[in-house]
Design a protein around this motif. Sequence first.
Motif, PDB file in Angstrom:
ATOM      1  N   GLY A  69     -14.496 -25.924  22.334  1.00 16.48           N
ATOM      2  CA  GLY A  69     -13.964 -24.575  22.371  1.00 16.48           C
ATOM      3  C   GLY A  69     -12.742 -24.451  23.247  1.00 16.48           C
ATOM      4  N   VAL A  70     -11.990 -23.357  23.036  1.00 14.52           N
ATOM      5  CA  VAL A  70     -10.779 -23.077  23.786  1.00 14.52           C
ATOM      6  C   VAL A  70     -10.758 -21.598  24.146  1.00 14.52           C
ATOM      7  CG1 VAL A  70      -9.482 -22.783  21.614  1.00 14.52           C
ATOM      8  CG2 VAL A  70      -8.250 -23.153  23.760  1.00 14.52           C
ATOM      9  N   ALA A  71     -10.437 -21.296  25.405  1.00 16.58           N
ATOM     10  CA  ALA A  71     -10.286 -19.916  25.864  1.00 16.58           C
ATOM     11  C   ALA A  71      -8.866 -19.728  26.378  1.00 16.58           C
ATOM     12  CB  ALA A  71     -11.293 -19.603  26.963  1.00 16.58           C
ATOM     13  N   VAL A  72      -8.211 -18.675  25.910  1.00 16.39           N
ATOM     14  CA  VAL A  72      -6.807 -18.441  26.244  1.00 16.39           C
ATOM     15  C   VAL A  72      -6.668 -17.044  26.828  1.00 16.39           C
ATOM     16  CG1 VAL A  72      -4.443 -18.399  25.399  1.00 16.39           C
ATOM     17  CG2 VAL A  72      -6.107 -19.942  24.343  1.00 16.39           C
ATOM     18  N   LEU A  73      -6.133 -16.964  28.036  1.00 22.49           N
ATOM     19  CA  LEU A  73      -5.936 -15.694  28.721  1.00 22.49           C
ATOM     20  C   LEU A  73      -4.445 -15.421  28.860  1.00 22.49           C
ATOM     21  CD1 LEU A  73      -8.460 -16.226  31.696  1.00 22.49           C
ATOM     22  CD2 LEU A  73      -8.955 -15.613  29.317  1.00 22.49           C
ATOM     23  N   ALA A  74      -4.021 -14.262  28.403  1.00 23.25           N
ATOM     24  CA  ALA A  74      -2.649 -13.780  28.624  1.00 23.25           C
ATOM     25  C   ALA A  74      -1.586 -14.762  28.143  1.00 23.25           C
ATOM     26  CB  ALA A  74      -2.436 -13.455  30.109  1.00 23.25           C
ATOM     27  N   ALA A  75      -1.701 -15.200  26.900  1.00 22.06           N
ATOM     28  CA  ALA A  75      -0.690 -16.086  26.304  1.00 22.06           C
ATOM     29  C   ALA A  75      -0.524 -15.729  24.837  1.00 22.06           C
ATOM     30  CB  ALA A  75      -1.084 -17.550  26.469  1.00 22.06           C
ATOM     31  N   GLY A  76       0.508 -16.297  24.221  1.00 21.05           N
ATOM     32  CA  GLY A  76       0.808 -16.012  22.826  1.00 21.05           C
ATOM     33  C   GLY A  76       0.461 -17.161  21.905  1.00 21.05           C
ATOM     34  N   PRO A  77       0.994 -17.151  20.691  1.00 20.69           N
ATOM     35  CA  PRO A  77       0.604 -18.133  19.674  1.00 20.69           C
ATOM     36  C   PRO A  77       0.954 -19.571  20.036  1.00 20.69           C
ATOM     37  CG  PRO A  77       1.733 -16.261  18.667  1.00 20.69           C
ATOM     38  CD  PRO A  77       1.911 -16.130  20.150  1.00 20.69           C
ATOM     39  N   TRP A  78       0.201 -20.483  19.460  1.00 15.33           N
ATOM     40  CA  TRP A  78       0.469 -21.908  19.590  1.00 15.33           C
ATOM     41  C   TRP A  78       1.892 -22.230  19.137  1.00 15.33           C
ATOM     42  CZ3 TRP A  78       1.797 -25.128  15.481  1.00 15.33           C
ATOM     43  CH2 TRP A  78       1.912 -26.502  15.800  1.00 15.33           C
ATOM     44  N   SER A  79       2.580 -23.062  19.914  1.00 12.50           N
ATOM     45  CA  SER A  79       3.924 -23.569  19.605  1.00 12.50           C
ATOM     46  C   SER A  79       4.967 -22.470  19.451  1.00 12.50           C
ATOM     47  CB  SER A  79       3.903 -24.434  18.342  1.00 12.50           C
ATOM     48  OG  SER A  79       5.037 -25.266  18.290  1.00 12.50           O
ATOM     49  N   CYS A  80       4.710 -21.316  20.068  1.00 13.95           N
ATOM     50  CA  CYS A  80       5.596 -20.166  19.917  1.00 13.95           C
ATOM     51  C   CYS A  80       7.038 -20.496  20.295  1.00 13.95           C
ATOM     52  CB  CYS A  80       5.076 -19.020  20.777  1.00 13.95           C
ATOM     53  SG  CYS A  80       6.013 -17.494  20.657  1.00 13.95           S
ATOM     54  N   ALA A  81       7.234 -21.265  21.381  1.00 11.90           N
ATOM     55  CA  ALA A  81       8.586 -21.543  21.861  1.00 11.90           C
ATOM     56  C   ALA A  81       9.338 -22.526  20.980  1.00 11.90           C
ATOM     57  CB  ALA A  81       8.527 -22.088  23.283  1.00 11.90           C
ATOM     58  N   LEU A  89      11.330 -17.353  26.343  1.00 12.98           N
ATOM     59  CA  LEU A  89      11.540 -16.129  27.105  1.00 12.98           C
ATOM     60  C   LEU A  89      11.691 -14.907  26.197  1.00 12.98           C
ATOM     61  CD1 LEU A  89      14.082 -17.506  29.743  1.00 12.98           C
ATOM     62  CD2 LEU A  89      11.648 -17.023  30.093  1.00 12.98           C
ATOM     63  N   GLY A  90      12.373 -15.088  25.062  1.00  8.21           N
ATOM     64  CA  GLY A  90      12.731 -13.941  24.237  1.00  8.21           C
ATOM     65  C   GLY A  90      11.723 -13.559  23.183  1.00  8.21           C
ATOM     66  N   GLN A  91      10.812 -14.477  22.832  1.00  8.81           N
ATOM     67  CA  GLN A  91       9.868 -14.161  21.763  1.00  8.81           C
ATOM     68  C   GLN A  91       8.419 -14.503  22.112  1.00  8.81           C
ATOM     69  OE1 GLN A  91      10.454 -16.126  17.858  1.00  8.81           O
ATOM     70  NE2 GLN A  91      10.593 -14.059  17.003  1.00  8.81           N
ATOM     71  N   CYS A  92       8.209 -15.187  23.230  1.00 12.93           N
ATOM     72  CA  CYS A  92       6.865 -15.645  23.569  1.00 12.93           C
ATOM     73  C   CYS A  92       6.371 -15.104  24.896  1.00 12.93           C
ATOM     74  CB  CYS A  92       6.831 -17.174  23.611  1.00 12.93           C
ATOM     75  SG  CYS A  92       7.483 -17.934  22.113  1.00 12.93           S
ATOM     76  N   MET A  93       7.219 -14.344  25.604  1.00 12.55           N
ATOM     77  CA  MET A  93       6.796 -13.580  26.780  1.00 12.55           C
ATOM     78  C   MET A  93       7.113 -12.115  26.518  1.00 12.55           C
ATOM     79  SD  MET A  93       7.874 -16.164  29.868  1.00 12.55           S
ATOM     80  CE  MET A  93       7.147 -15.097  31.134  1.00 12.55           C
ATOM     81  N   ALA A  94       8.389 -11.810  26.393  1.00 17.73           N
ATOM     82  CA  ALA A  94       8.807 -10.530  25.821  1.00 17.73           C
ATOM     83  C   ALA A  94       8.950 -10.719  24.312  1.00 17.73           C
ATOM     84  CB  ALA A  94      10.128 -10.098  26.439  1.00 17.73           C
ATOM     85  N   GLU A 135      -4.095  -5.056  28.819  1.00 19.35           N
ATOM     86  CA  GLU A 135      -3.210  -4.150  28.090  1.00 19.35           C
ATOM     87  C   GLU A 135      -2.007  -3.688  28.909  1.00 19.35           C
ATOM     88  OE1 GLU A 135      -5.417  -0.971  26.332  1.00 19.35           O
ATOM     89  OE2 GLU A 135      -6.419  -2.286  24.882  1.00 19.35           O
ATOM     90  N   GLU A 136      -2.046  -3.898  30.234  1.00 28.87           N
ATOM     91  CA  GLU A 136      -0.910  -3.529  31.068  1.00 28.87           C
ATOM     92  C   GLU A 136      -0.083  -4.750  31.481  1.00 28.87           C
ATOM     93  OE1 GLU A 136      -0.068  -0.397  31.628  1.00 28.87           O
ATOM     94  OE2 GLU A 136      -1.792   0.215  30.421  1.00 28.87           O
ATOM     95  N   ASP A 137      -0.221  -5.828  30.773  1.00 30.20           N
ATOM     96  CA  ASP A 137       0.499  -7.067  31.078  1.00 30.20           C
ATOM     97  C   ASP A 137       2.000  -6.855  30.880  1.00 30.20           C
ATOM     98  OD1 ASP A 137       1.562  -9.676  31.209  1.00 30.20           O
ATOM     99  OD2 ASP A 137      -0.264 -10.550  30.379  1.00 30.20           O
ATOM    100  N   SER A 138       2.766  -7.000  31.961  1.00 28.94           N
ATOM    101  CA  SER A 138       4.221  -6.835  31.886  1.00 28.94           C
ATOM    102  C   SER A 138       4.951  -8.173  31.898  1.00 28.94           C
ATOM    103  CB  SER A 138       4.709  -5.980  33.064  1.00 28.94           C
ATOM    104  OG  SER A 138       4.390  -6.604  34.301  1.00 28.94           O
ATOM    105  N   ALA A 143       1.069  -7.776  22.705  1.00 34.58           N
ATOM    106  CA  ALA A 143       1.186  -8.012  21.263  1.00 34.58           C
ATOM    107  C   ALA A 143       1.133  -9.499  20.937  1.00 34.58           C
ATOM    108  CB  ALA A 143       2.494  -7.414  20.739  1.00 34.58           C
ATOM    109  N   LEU A 144       1.536 -10.332  21.899  1.00 34.20           N
ATOM    110  CA  LEU A 144       1.504 -11.775  21.685  1.00 34.20           C
ATOM    111  C   LEU A 144       0.078 -12.303  21.697  1.00 34.20           C
ATOM    112  CD1 LEU A 144       4.583 -12.537  23.906  1.00 34.20           C
ATOM    113  CD2 LEU A 144       4.448 -12.926  21.441  1.00 34.20           C
ATOM    114  N   GLY A 145      -0.785 -11.674  22.497  1.00 31.69           N
ATOM    115  CA  GLY A 145      -2.193 -12.035  22.460  1.00 31.69           C
ATOM    116  C   GLY A 145      -2.821 -11.705  21.116  1.00 31.69           C
ATOM    117  N   THR A 146      -2.417 -10.581  20.550  1.00 37.10           N
ATOM    118  CA  THR A 146      -2.894 -10.215  19.219  1.00 37.10           C
ATOM    119  C   THR A 146      -2.424 -11.217  18.175  1.00 37.10           C
ATOM    120  OG1 THR A 146      -2.891  -7.866  19.822  1.00 37.10           O
ATOM    121  CG2 THR A 146      -2.873  -8.391  17.471  1.00 37.10           C
ATOM    122  N   ALA A 147      -1.157 -11.629  18.300  1.00 36.66           N
ATOM    123  CA  ALA A 147      -0.620 -12.625  17.368  1.00 36.66           C
ATOM    124  C   ALA A 147      -1.374 -13.949  17.483  1.00 36.66           C
ATOM    125  CB  ALA A 147       0.871 -12.834  17.628  1.00 36.66           C
TER     126      ALA A 147
END
Length: 352
Positions: A69-81, A89-94, A135-138, A143-147
């Motif tokens: 198993g894998v648990a991911v906290l406060a990150a976006g999709p695999w290989s996003c960068a 910076l432009g699509q995987c954090m903001a 939900e207050e992650d700045s 939205a990246l977590g949802t993705a």
Amino acid sequence: MSRSEGKRSKTSSLLVAGLLLTFGAQADERLPELPRLGIAAEDVSVIGLSSGGYMATQLAVAWPERFTGVAVLAAGPWSCAQGGLGQALGQCMATRRGPPDLASLDLRLRDYQARGLVGEADALAELRAFVWHGEEDSVVDPALGTALADQIAGWLANPDEQLRIVRSPGVGHGWPVQADEQVPPSQLAQCRLGGGTHLLACDMDIAGEALSWLHGSQAPQPQSNASELLRFDQGPFAARGLGKAGYVLIPDGCESGDCGLTVALHGCGMTEDQIDRAFVQYSGLNEWAEAHQRVVLYPQATTSLANPQGCWDWWGFTESTWQLDPLHDTREGVQIKALMAMIERLEQKPED
């Protein structure tokens, strides 16, 4: 003896004394090796926050047959960068460059699979997964977590049974913990604002929630009072971006083998050099692991000019600069190789 000879003799004595002190200090700093514990190879999970979350997914995709198993906290999709810092910076954090293109990332995954650079789709489909975001992650847009959750759901054989998604209102960027008497207030950050150690005083046991999901509901067992938190030498696993030392929690009884293993990957700004042992002591993972006879490996990244925040490599900074596609997110990635080598060491029997 002349005055000049006396000065030279005194200077030489001071130099020798200084060298002895230096060598003595180096000897004192000599760290033990990561032990061979004979952990159960069929019971290995990985959990990570932020850059550690991105790396956790990279590990699971590269070697899905090696993880349950894998648990991911406060990150976006695999290989996003996709190997680029600007993209990171432009699509995987903001998301000022727009949301990640999951269809494009799926093509990247299929290409890697065809070239044997990551695990097979059938193995990936069997993982259990846990995705959390405040939900207050700045720092990393929620939205990246949802993705990420959408991406993982597309990999799994039965997402309803294998994937748990948690969104926490009022929580910022970091690792939520229960603020009790065991955690010094100086080691905590505000739940909504984050910063500092990135251990958020949110009265949430995110470590327990994630590991309980990944490994099924288990009846609590008596707490062990003899666990060892060992600081070990990461030198034998040398890779660009790794620190001098890592940590491993060894619950009482796990020295003889057959315990499960969880690899815990800190986020940016959370290395030993930056926050000392705050993450390895107060994340909540140790208490759960002690109660369930589970080893926890805490590898450590380090800071550098290319990586001033001490992040795990999720955009390719550790690879050769001439590579158009750095392959950091594959089995060929230098940090992935190093982390897998640590797991393999722990899987070896003590007598091997």
